[in-house]
Enzyme design. Structure first.
Site, short mmCIF file in Angstrom:
data_model
loop_
_atom_site.label_atom_id
_atom_site.label_comp_id
_atom_site.label_asym_id
_atom_site.label_seq_id
_atom_site.Cartn_x
_atom_site.Cartn_y
_atom_site.Cartn_z
N PHE A 111 0.82 -1.22 0.00
CA PHE A 111 0.00 0.00 0.00
C PHE A 111 0.84 1.26 0.00
CE2 PHE A 111 0.89 -0.20 4.51
CZ PHE A 111 0.77 1.10 4.99
N LYS A 112 2.10 1.16 0.44
CA LYS A 112 2.96 2.34 0.48
C LYS A 112 3.16 2.96 -0.91
CE LYS A 112 3.72 1.51 4.88
NZ LYS A 112 4.99 1.22 5.51
N ASP A 113 2.97 2.16 -1.96
CA ASP A 113 3.17 2.68 -3.32
C ASP A 113 2.19 3.80 -3.66
OD1 ASP A 113 5.32 1.01 -4.13
OD2 ASP A 113 3.93 -0.64 -4.49
N THR A 144 7.90 0.59 3.46
CA THR A 144 8.18 1.99 3.13
C THR A 144 9.49 2.13 2.38
OG1 THR A 144 6.89 2.95 4.94
CG2 THR A 144 8.72 4.25 4.12
#
Length: 462
Positions: A111-113, A144
């Site tokens: 999800f960090k993308d 991250t």
């Protein structure tokens, strides 16, 4: 749009300076002075729109005059062009009224993308316009770091150094950080846990001579730009299930609190969110705190969900700031007490937090069991972090309100845990199939501020 520090002493900044600064000079985190709201008509109009169009509507009120409308639309388009799913953040149904929000279709499968790809575009645009260069230093529990390196590798105006805990990330996470060949990215394996990496990062930001000397910037979840980009998928998911005419709830597996805080911002903007559920692993300091037991650090216990192996949740400071009626002095006092081991939350602030967030936890055994059960009952392979979210969501959901659980990483990022639970070793997507054949490039560094500063300064001067 102006941004203020959670500790009340640093000067207010515009969006561009907030993004490029990261951590405030008083040690606090920047938050918007006011939260823009969207009307029900604006939210309803998102139905059927592309993820990029929703992102523009949600984020642009926070940007001020940093980028023109056309510039910002282009940055968003560039950020999500290389995602592996045209919906960017698709929903999958797990059970009646329970949905999985797949946030792992970006370049590094986490999800960090969503935030980091956009941050990379915004940094490059802002710095290129100024003709300036910065040094980004980040701390990671796994995802991250790889997302930051992927976003900034090869860019002209940025050098990136990522601190990760040696031996405490998955092999896929490590290789995503150590195999890029671009000279402007550096992976530093620190002898310690994630909290040590995060503490050394904050030490560097608070050493103003070093900070100014290398033009230090941060892209950890302390950076407001990260939180802002994550607000978008709450809107896209909720609208897909009938918002604003229908309430929805979210369960978020989280260690650093940034992802769930983004949900709180979405709620403040007008999205009809009923429940925001925090899901933790065995390092359950957030669950204990939200159940009224205070915020008291213990030891970090390595787990099969390493991205959540955290005792100091940086973004919880933002939640405390609002819970204490935006009293910067009160927050500064709490953070000073945290440095000595922990703090108790006042009754009024606790009531404010519990009015917004509920919480639950999953043990190692419960996490593995959930991975097994999800495959058997839905056909879905879950990463351990997502499995924690699903387990807690099943305990919390009820009634007619849809529950959306955030699936924060692809199962292939944690193949050992998934294989142990299911007998299936999830393969990497084709574009990453040669990851284990690529040469690694990393530096092992002591958990020591001076050693880290010396290494970064030396690398910048070579």
């Amino acid at each position: 749009m102006r941004y203020i520090s959670t500790r009340g002493k640093a000067p207010a900044l515009n969006f561009e300076d907030t993004m490029l600064t990261g951590l405030a000079r008083d040690g606090g985190l920047y938050v918007p002075e006011t939260i823009p709201t969207l009307s029900t008509d604006q939210i309803a109009a998102m139905a059927g729109q592309s993820y990029e169009d929703i992102a523009f509507t949600v984020m642009y009120p926070f940007i001020g005059d940093t980028f023109t409308e056309d510039e910002f639309r282009t940055l968003i388009s560039n950020a999500y062009a290389n995602f592996g799913h045209t919906a960017r953040a698709p929903l999958v149904q797990l059970a009646p009224n329970h949905f999985l929000l797949e946030l792992f279709h970006g370049p590094t499968l986490a999800f960090k993308d969503f935030a980091m790809q956009l941050i990379g575009q915004m940094f490059q645009k802002a710095l290129g316009r100024k003709g300036e260069r910065v040094t980004i230093v980040g701390a990671t529990s796994g995802d991250t770091g790889s997302a930051a390196i992927e976003a900034f590798r090869g860019l002209d105006n940025v050098d990136v150094f990522i601190l990760y805990p040696h031996g405490r990330v998955s092999e896929v996470q490590r290789r995503q950080m150590t195999t890029p060949t671009e000279s402007n990215v550096h992976a530093l394996a620190v002898d310690g846990d994630f909290d040590d990496c995060q503490a050394r990062l904050k030490d560097m930001f608070n050493d103003f001579e070093f900070r100014d000397g290398v033009r230090l910037a941060g892209v950890n979840s302390i950076n407001w730009g990260r939180v802002l980009a994550q607000v978008v998928y709450y809107f896209s998911a909720a609208v897909s299930l009938g918002a604003p005419a229908r309430e929805v709830s979210f369960t978020v597996p989280t260690g650093n609190f940034g992802d769930i805080f983004a949900g709180y911002i979405a709620k403040r903007m007008g999205l009809p969110i009923r429940d925001l559920v925090v899901a933790t692993n065995q390092n359950d300091i957030l669950d204990r705190c939200l159940k009224g037991q205070g915020y008291h650090k213990g030891s970090v216990h390595p787990s099969i969900s390493p991205s959540m192996d955290i005792q100091v949740s940086s973004n919880f400071e933002r939640a405390l700031f609002d819970a204490y009626d935006r009293d910067g002095n009160a927050v500064a006092q709490l953070m000073a007490e945290l440095g000595q081991g922990g703090f108790d939350v006042s009754q009024g602030a606790m009531q404010a937090l519990q009015a917004i967030y509920t919480s639950g936890r999953a043990s190692e055994e419960e996490t593995s069991a959930m991975i097994t059960r999800a495959l058997n009952t839905t056909g879905e392979l879950l990463c351990p972090h997502s499995a924690i979210g699903v387990k807690v969501a099943e305990e919390q959901r009820g009634g007619t309100t849809p529950m959306i659980t955030l699936a924060t990483a692809h199962p292939a990022k944690f193949p050992d845990a998934v294989e142990a639970a299911t007998g299936i070793r999830p393969p990497l997507p084709a574009r990453m199939a040669d990851l284990f054949e690529r040469e690694e490039r990393l530096t092992r560094v002591a958990n020591d501020l001076e050693a880290l500063k010396a290494h970064i300064t030396g690398a910048l001067n070579t």
